[in-house]
Scaffold this active site. Sequence first.
Site, PDB file in Angstrom:
ATOM      1  N   HIS A  53      -3.618  -3.671   1.170  1.00 53.47           N
ATOM      2  CA  HIS A  53      -4.108  -4.155  -0.125  1.00 53.47           C
ATOM      3  C   HIS A  53      -2.984  -4.310  -1.145  1.00 53.47           C
ATOM      4  O   HIS A  53      -3.168  -4.966  -2.161  1.00 53.47           O
ATOM      5  CB  HIS A  53      -5.155  -3.173  -0.658  1.00 53.47           C
ATOM      6  CG  HIS A  53      -6.448  -3.804  -1.090  1.00 53.47           C
ATOM      7  ND1 HIS A  53      -6.836  -5.084  -0.767  1.00 53.47           N
ATOM      8  CD2 HIS A  53      -7.464  -3.299  -1.834  1.00 53.47           C
ATOM      9  CE1 HIS A  53      -8.025  -5.337  -1.297  1.00 53.47           C
ATOM     10  NE2 HIS A  53      -8.421  -4.275  -1.952  1.00 53.47           N
ATOM     11  N   ASN A  86      -9.856  -4.000  -8.172  1.00 54.97           N
ATOM     12  CA  ASN A  86     -11.111  -4.649  -8.555  1.00 54.97           C
ATOM     13  C   ASN A  86     -11.185  -5.038 -10.024  1.00 54.97           C
ATOM     14  O   ASN A  86     -12.118  -5.724 -10.432  1.00 54.97           O
ATOM     15  CB  ASN A  86     -12.297  -3.758  -8.186  1.00 54.97           C
ATOM     16  CG  ASN A  86     -12.429  -3.584  -6.691  1.00 54.97           C
ATOM     17  OD1 ASN A  86     -11.718  -4.204  -5.904  1.00 54.97           O
ATOM     18  ND2 ASN A  86     -13.343  -2.736  -6.279  1.00 54.97           N
ATOM     19  N   ASP A 116      -3.455  -9.922  -0.669  1.00 51.47           N
ATOM     20  CA  ASP A 116      -3.713  -9.760   0.757  1.00 51.47           C
ATOM     21  C   ASP A 116      -4.954 -10.538   1.183  1.00 51.47           C
ATOM     22  O   ASP A 116      -5.856 -10.767   0.389  1.00 51.47           O
ATOM     23  CB  ASP A 116      -3.913  -8.272   1.087  1.00 51.47           C
ATOM     24  CG  ASP A 116      -5.142  -7.704   0.395  1.00 51.47           C
ATOM     25  OD1 ASP A 116      -6.100  -7.329   1.094  1.00 51.47           O
ATOM     26  OD2 ASP A 116      -5.162  -7.616  -0.855  1.00 51.47           O
ATOM     27  N   ASN A 159     -12.222  -8.818  -3.990  1.00 50.57           N
ATOM     28  CA  ASN A 159     -12.702  -8.343  -5.294  1.00 50.57           C
ATOM     29  C   ASN A 159     -11.689  -8.518  -6.423  1.00 50.57           C
ATOM     30  O   ASN A 159     -12.082  -8.754  -7.568  1.00 50.57           O
ATOM     31  CB  ASN A 159     -13.154  -6.886  -5.201  1.00 50.57           C
ATOM     32  CG  ASN A 159     -14.439  -6.753  -4.422  1.00 50.57           C
ATOM     33  OD1 ASN A 159     -15.260  -7.664  -4.386  1.00 50.57           O
ATOM     34  ND2 ASN A 159     -14.619  -5.615  -3.780  1.00 50.57           N
TER      35      ASN A 159
END
Length: 192
Positions: A19, A66, A92, A113
């Site tokens: 991530h 997020n 990513d 997200n």
Amino acid sequence: MYLIAGLGNPTKKYEHTRHNIGFDVIDRLADQYNISMNTKKFKGICGTGVIEGRKVLLLKPQTFMNLSGISVREAADYYKLDFTQELIVIYDDIDLDPGNLRIRKKGSAGGHNGIKDIIAHLGTQEFLRIRVGAGAKAEGQDLVNHVLGHFSGEDRELVAWAIENAAGAVRLMVQGDTDAAMNQYNKKVVKE
């Protein structure tokens, strides 16, 4: 002025996870162009410098993935940027194998997200983006554990190569040649 935002999660716990590959590309650009990433501003860590004759702000939002849109919008508003031309977001993508890039001028969040939040805060899907392959999760594996996990030894070399290629794509994109970046880097890499 270009805003180049690499997405990830703050704290050492998440360093070099799937991530956080956006952060890794920003770190590579900062190293290549001697841009000091020591300013805390726009709810992120950032640094200003020059890439290929163009002034840039490198940004690593510290809002957690997020909520990336908060940081990106704050920086874009401060510099009065045209989102469609002067913003590049690097993140990513589990739908791409490690080593692969996908450069686009616009598009949906595709289930990511961080990108959903950026689209919500900007009010548009039209901004430049570089998706960096993180690889799909194994069948039955929890998605959160996958994206917050580290790359396997065999994928590390491909990921390092993808980070270099993403930095190369940024060099072309800040010169206004996103099409050339797409032509050069949107090629499928196959593991040998």
